[in-house]
Design a protein around this motif. Structure first.
Motif, PDB file in Angstrom:
ATOM      1  N   THR A  79     -10.905  43.004   8.406  1.00 26.08           N
ATOM      2  CA  THR A  79     -12.085  42.735   7.581  1.00 26.08           C
ATOM      3  C   THR A  79     -13.261  42.242   8.418  1.00 26.08           C
ATOM      4  N   CYS A  80     -13.057  41.157   9.184  1.00 18.06           N
ATOM      5  CA  CYS A  80     -14.164  40.568   9.955  1.00 18.06           C
ATOM      6  C   CYS A  80     -14.163  40.988  11.418  1.00 18.06           C
ATOM      7  N   ASN A  81     -13.101  41.724  11.819  1.00 16.18           N
ATOM      8  CA  ASN A  81     -12.990  42.257  13.180  1.00 16.18           C
ATOM      9  C   ASN A  81     -12.876  41.166  14.251  1.00 16.18           C
ATOM     10  N   THR A  82     -12.501  39.959  13.847  1.00 17.02           N
ATOM     11  CA  THR A  82     -12.305  38.877  14.809  1.00 17.02           C
ATOM     12  C   THR A  82     -10.989  39.083  15.560  1.00 17.02           C
ATOM     13  N   ARG A  83     -11.039  38.932  16.867  1.00 13.78           N
ATOM     14  CA  ARG A  83      -9.826  39.096  17.664  1.00 13.78           C
ATOM     15  C   ARG A  83      -8.834  37.995  17.318  1.00 13.78           C
ATOM     16  N   LEU A  84      -7.601  38.374  17.031  1.00 10.70           N
ATOM     17  CA  LEU A  84      -6.585  37.420  16.615  1.00 10.70           C
ATOM     18  C   LEU A  84      -6.000  36.693  17.823  1.00 10.70           C
ATOM     19  N   LYS A  85      -5.744  35.413  17.638  1.00 11.15           N
ATOM     20  CA  LYS A  85      -5.169  34.590  18.695  1.00 11.15           C
ATOM     21  C   LYS A  85      -3.648  34.571  18.545  1.00 11.15           C
ATOM     22  N   PRO A  86      -2.929  34.104  19.572  1.00 10.04           N
ATOM     23  CA  PRO A  86      -1.458  34.088  19.509  1.00 10.04           C
ATOM     24  C   PRO A  86      -0.919  33.405  18.257  1.00 10.04           C
ATOM     25  N   ILE A  87      -1.601  32.344  17.799  1.00  9.02           N
ATOM     26  CA  ILE A  87      -1.126  31.634  16.612  1.00  9.02           C
ATOM     27  C   ILE A  87      -1.217  32.497  15.359  1.00  9.02           C
ATOM     28  N   ASP A  88      -2.059  33.536  15.406  1.00 14.11           N
ATOM     29  CA  ASP A  88      -2.218  34.429  14.263  1.00 14.11           C
ATOM     30  C   ASP A  88      -1.216  35.570  14.279  1.00 14.11           C
ATOM     31  N   LEU A  89      -0.445  35.675  15.350  1.00 10.07           N
ATOM     32  CA  LEU A  89       0.407  36.846  15.546  1.00 10.07           C
ATOM     33  C   LEU A  89       1.900  36.537  15.482  1.00 10.07           C
ATOM     34  N   ILE A  90       2.242  35.347  15.001  1.00 11.31           N
ATOM     35  CA  ILE A  90       3.660  35.005  14.838  1.00 11.31           C
ATOM     36  C   ILE A  90       4.175  35.716  13.596  1.00 11.31           C
ATOM     37  N   PRO A  91       5.140  36.612  13.725  1.00 12.20           N
ATOM     38  CA  PRO A  91       5.609  37.373  12.568  1.00 12.20           C
ATOM     39  C   PRO A  91       6.016  36.485  11.396  1.00 12.20           C
ATOM     40  N   ILE A  92       5.584  36.836  10.231  1.00 10.72           N
ATOM     41  CA  ILE A  92       5.879  36.174   8.951  1.00 10.72           C
ATOM     42  C   ILE A  92       5.282  34.777   8.883  1.00 10.72           C
TER      43      ILE A  92
END
Length: 259
Positions: free
Chosen positions: A42-55
């Protein structure tokens, strides 16, 4: 110890599931699955490691993007969870072995294919080609099933369904199945062999019929228009997963009915 191992396999599965979400989103758009790094759609902000933990990232963020506060589709977490469960089921059947890796590759491809087909009504040729090449190489190396059975399974399921579908279309005068579905049947035949491939075909028909009848009844009960365009890839994928996990049990049960 076994529970710890299964938890580890589940976690690994969810990590792969996170990657599969990227594939499902980017492959139909002809985008690289490696670059650029993941961003909010939606906002095209690059995701950080904390945003990529599955579930967990999905739950901890309140099911919303931490940056634009837009709700995140629960399907991302669902794909991660589903993949984790499937990894455990494959491990439970084949334990720690090269065959487990072989079937995990098939399951992974089926997950990606099913959700792409749901979203876009297509099965990308690139995924099928990768699956065919991988199964062929591994079978030649003696991993999976014997190469002769693999090739016969691919021919019977792929060419057999191609002929059958063409005959049906000549009778009904309309397309009843896309070329991608037929190629997917060939791929499952290459991975699962003759029995597994044929069982996949039969199971996909039953699963598709149940879904179709259920959808029609639901539409009538709720006075909604019935959409006759249904992606068949998910039915093939579910049928193939059932066949690789429980195929022997199903075939033994069926044969015992006549003994």
């Amino acid at each position: 110890m076994e529970y710890i191992l299964q938890l580890y396999i589940f976690i690994v599965g969810t990590i792969f599931g996170s990657f599969f979400n990227v594939c499902i989103y980017r492959i139909p758009e002809n985008k690289s699955i490696a670059n650029p790094p993941s961003t909010c759609t939606t906002c095209n902000t690059r995701l950080k490691p904390i945003d990529l933990i599955p579930i967990l990232s999905y739950l901890m963020s309140g099911k919303k993007c931490r940056y634009c506060k837009k709700e995140i589709s629960p399907r991302y977490a669902a794909v991660e969870f589903l993949t984790g469960i499937l990894f455990i089921l494959v491990y439970n059947v084949h334990s720690i072995s090269l065959e487990t890796i072989y079937y995990l590759i098939l399951v992974s491809l089926l997950v990606i294919i099913a959700f792409i087909d749901i979203d876009h009504y297509i099965i990308p040729d690139g995924i099928i080609i990768f699956g065919l090449a991988t199964a062929l190489i591994l079978n030649i190396l003696g991993i999976g099933i014997p190469i002769k059975e693999s090739l016969i399974g691919a021919v019977i399921c792929g060419v057999g369904m191609l002929i059958l579908i063409h005959l049906i279309e000549l009778i009904v005068k309309k397309e009843v199945m896309g070329g991608g579905d037929i190629k997917l049947f060939a791929m499952t035949g290459l991975f699962l062999g003759i029995k597994g491939g044929l069982l996949t075909i039969i199971l996909s028909v039953y699963i598709g019929a149940i879904y179709g009848v259920g959808t029609i009844l639901y539409s009538k009960l709720n006075n909604k228009e019935y959409n006759s365009m249904i992606p068949y890839g998910p039915f093939i994928s579910v049928g193939a997963i059932i066949a690789l996990l429980y195929g022997n049990n199903i075939l033994n049960w069926y044969s015992n009915l006549f003994i």
